[in-house]
Design a protein around this motif. Structure first.
Motif, PDB file in Angstrom:
ATOM      1  N   LYS A  70       0.848  -1.196   0.000  1.00 26.18           N
ATOM      2  CA  LYS A  70       0.000   0.000   0.000  1.00 26.18           C
ATOM      3  C   LYS A  70       0.877   1.236   0.000  1.00 26.18           C
ATOM      4  O   LYS A  70       1.910   1.268   0.663  1.00 26.18           O
ATOM      5  CB  LYS A  70      -0.902   0.021   1.236  1.00 26.18           C
ATOM      6  CG  LYS A  70      -1.941  -1.057   1.229  1.00 26.18           C
ATOM      7  CD  LYS A  70      -2.869  -0.931   2.415  1.00 26.18           C
ATOM      8  CE  LYS A  70      -3.908  -2.043   2.360  1.00 26.18           C
ATOM      9  NZ  LYS A  70      -4.912  -1.897   3.400  1.00 26.18           N
ATOM     10  N   MET A  73      -1.033   7.118  -3.881  1.00 26.72           N
ATOM     11  CA  MET A  73      -1.078   6.915  -5.329  1.00 26.72           C
ATOM     12  C   MET A  73      -0.053   7.784  -6.058  1.00 26.72           C
ATOM     13  O   MET A  73       0.110   8.955  -5.746  1.00 26.72           O
ATOM     14  CB  MET A  73      -2.469   7.242  -5.868  1.00 26.72           C
ATOM     15  CG  MET A  73      -2.649   6.864  -7.319  1.00 26.72           C
ATOM     16  SD  MET A  73      -4.291   7.204  -7.935  1.00 26.72           S
ATOM     17  CE  MET A  73      -4.112   8.913  -8.373  1.00 26.72           C
ATOM     18  N   ILE A  80       2.961   0.565 -11.744  1.00 25.07           N
ATOM     19  CA  ILE A  80       1.541   0.634 -12.136  1.00 25.07           C
ATOM     20  C   ILE A  80       1.396   0.320 -13.622  1.00 25.07           C
ATOM     21  O   ILE A  80       0.447  -0.353 -14.025  1.00 25.07           O
ATOM     22  CB  ILE A  80       0.930   2.001 -11.778  1.00 25.07           C
ATOM     23  CG1 ILE A  80       0.892   2.160 -10.255  1.00 25.07           C
ATOM     24  CG2 ILE A  80      -0.479   2.151 -12.360  1.00 25.07           C
ATOM     25  CD1 ILE A  80       0.167   1.049  -9.506  1.00 25.07           C
ATOM     26  N   TRP A 122      -5.342  -4.655  -8.231  1.00 26.44           N
ATOM     27  CA  TRP A 122      -4.992  -3.254  -8.024  1.00 26.44           C
ATOM     28  C   TRP A 122      -6.239  -2.547  -7.556  1.00 26.44           C
ATOM     29  O   TRP A 122      -7.297  -2.676  -8.170  1.00 26.44           O
ATOM     30  CB  TRP A 122      -4.468  -2.643  -9.318  1.00 26.44           C
ATOM     31  CG  TRP A 122      -4.095  -1.191  -9.223  1.00 26.44           C
ATOM     32  CD1 TRP A 122      -3.345  -0.594  -8.252  1.00 26.44           C
ATOM     33  CD2 TRP A 122      -4.435  -0.164 -10.145  1.00 26.44           C
ATOM     34  NE1 TRP A 122      -3.186   0.739  -8.515  1.00 26.44           N
ATOM     35  CE2 TRP A 122      -3.852   1.036  -9.689  1.00 26.44           C
ATOM     36  CE3 TRP A 122      -5.165  -0.123 -11.327  1.00 26.44           C
ATOM     37  CZ2 TRP A 122      -3.984   2.246 -10.352  1.00 26.44           C
ATOM     38  CZ3 TRP A 122      -5.289   1.076 -11.985  1.00 26.44           C
ATOM     39  CH2 TRP A 122      -4.702   2.251 -11.503  1.00 26.44           C
ATOM     40  N   VAL A 124      -7.810   1.209  -5.786  1.00 25.92           N
ATOM     41  CA  VAL A 124      -7.632   2.604  -5.400  1.00 25.92           C
ATOM     42  C   VAL A 124      -8.663   2.912  -4.329  1.00 25.92           C
ATOM     43  O   VAL A 124      -9.823   2.506  -4.438  1.00 25.92           O
ATOM     44  CB  VAL A 124      -7.792   3.536  -6.625  1.00 25.92           C
ATOM     45  CG1 VAL A 124      -7.701   4.990  -6.213  1.00 25.92           C
ATOM     46  CG2 VAL A 124      -6.752   3.207  -7.678  1.00 25.92           C
ATOM     47  N   GLU A 137      -3.280   3.569  -3.083  1.00 25.75           N
ATOM     48  CA  GLU A 137      -3.424   2.443  -3.994  1.00 25.75           C
ATOM     49  C   GLU A 137      -2.878   1.195  -3.317  1.00 25.75           C
ATOM     50  O   GLU A 137      -1.883   1.243  -2.606  1.00 25.75           O
ATOM     51  CB  GLU A 137      -2.755   2.689  -5.344  1.00 25.75           C
ATOM     52  CG  GLU A 137      -1.287   2.974  -5.314  1.00 25.75           C
ATOM     53  CD  GLU A 137      -0.744   3.378  -6.681  1.00 25.75           C
ATOM     54  OE1 GLU A 137      -1.479   3.351  -7.675  1.00 25.75           O
ATOM     55  OE2 GLU A 137       0.444   3.734  -6.736  1.00 25.75           O
TER      56      GLU A 137
END
Length: 153
Positions: A70, A73, A80, A122, A124, A137
């Motif tokens: 974690k 973001m 990513i 994944w 968010v 994220e």
């Protein structure tokens, strides 16, 4: 008289970094939490005729937990992009990564060398106008195994 001097203190769990083989970006090593560095054995049970007190349990194979990372973001990230390649284009390119626990001087104390990781999930965090929170994220990885090293060895 007993010696009351203490020679060892366990390391703090907050000074670490995660290095991916697919990224040289220094922002890709920063995560607020890492979990899933866990291994256990699967066992098969065998019953022996005439023996009713217990079953024989024999180790079969090791099983590694999924890794969960974690972080706040990032708008640009090789990691990513690696995840998106898997989810968008179904290109699953295995990557290795190192989880490095460091001492006060930034030197490695323990290194978990994670082999053959691939993206699994994944996520968010929720976007909410009533909260004053950063977007987090969550990256979930499946991997084959890890090895453990002390220091830089």
């Amino acid at each position: 008289m007993a010696d009351t001097a203490v020679d060892y203190y366990p390391p703090w769990g907050f000074y670490y970094k995660v290095e991916f083989s697919i990224s040289k970006d220094r922002n890709d090593v920063r995560f607020q939490s890492v979990s899933g560095l866990s291994v256990e054995y699967d066992y098969d049970s065998f019953k022996e005729g005439g023996e009713n007190r217990f079953e024989h349990k024999l180790p079969v194979r090791t099983k590694y937990a999924d890794m969960v990372l974690k972080r706040g973001m990032l708008t640009e990230s090789s990691v990513i992009n690696w995840f998106l390649d898997a989810f968008r284009d179904r290109r699953f390119t295995p990557a290795d990564l190192n989880v490095i626990l460091m001492n006060e001087q930034g030197e490695p104390l323990r290194v978990w060398k994670v082999a053959h990781a691939i993206p699994k999930k994944w996520q968010v965090s929720d976007l909410n106008a009533n909260d004053n929170a950063i977007v987090v994220e969550t990256l979930e990885l499946s991997y084959r195994y890890f090895t453990l090293q002390t220091g830089t060895g």
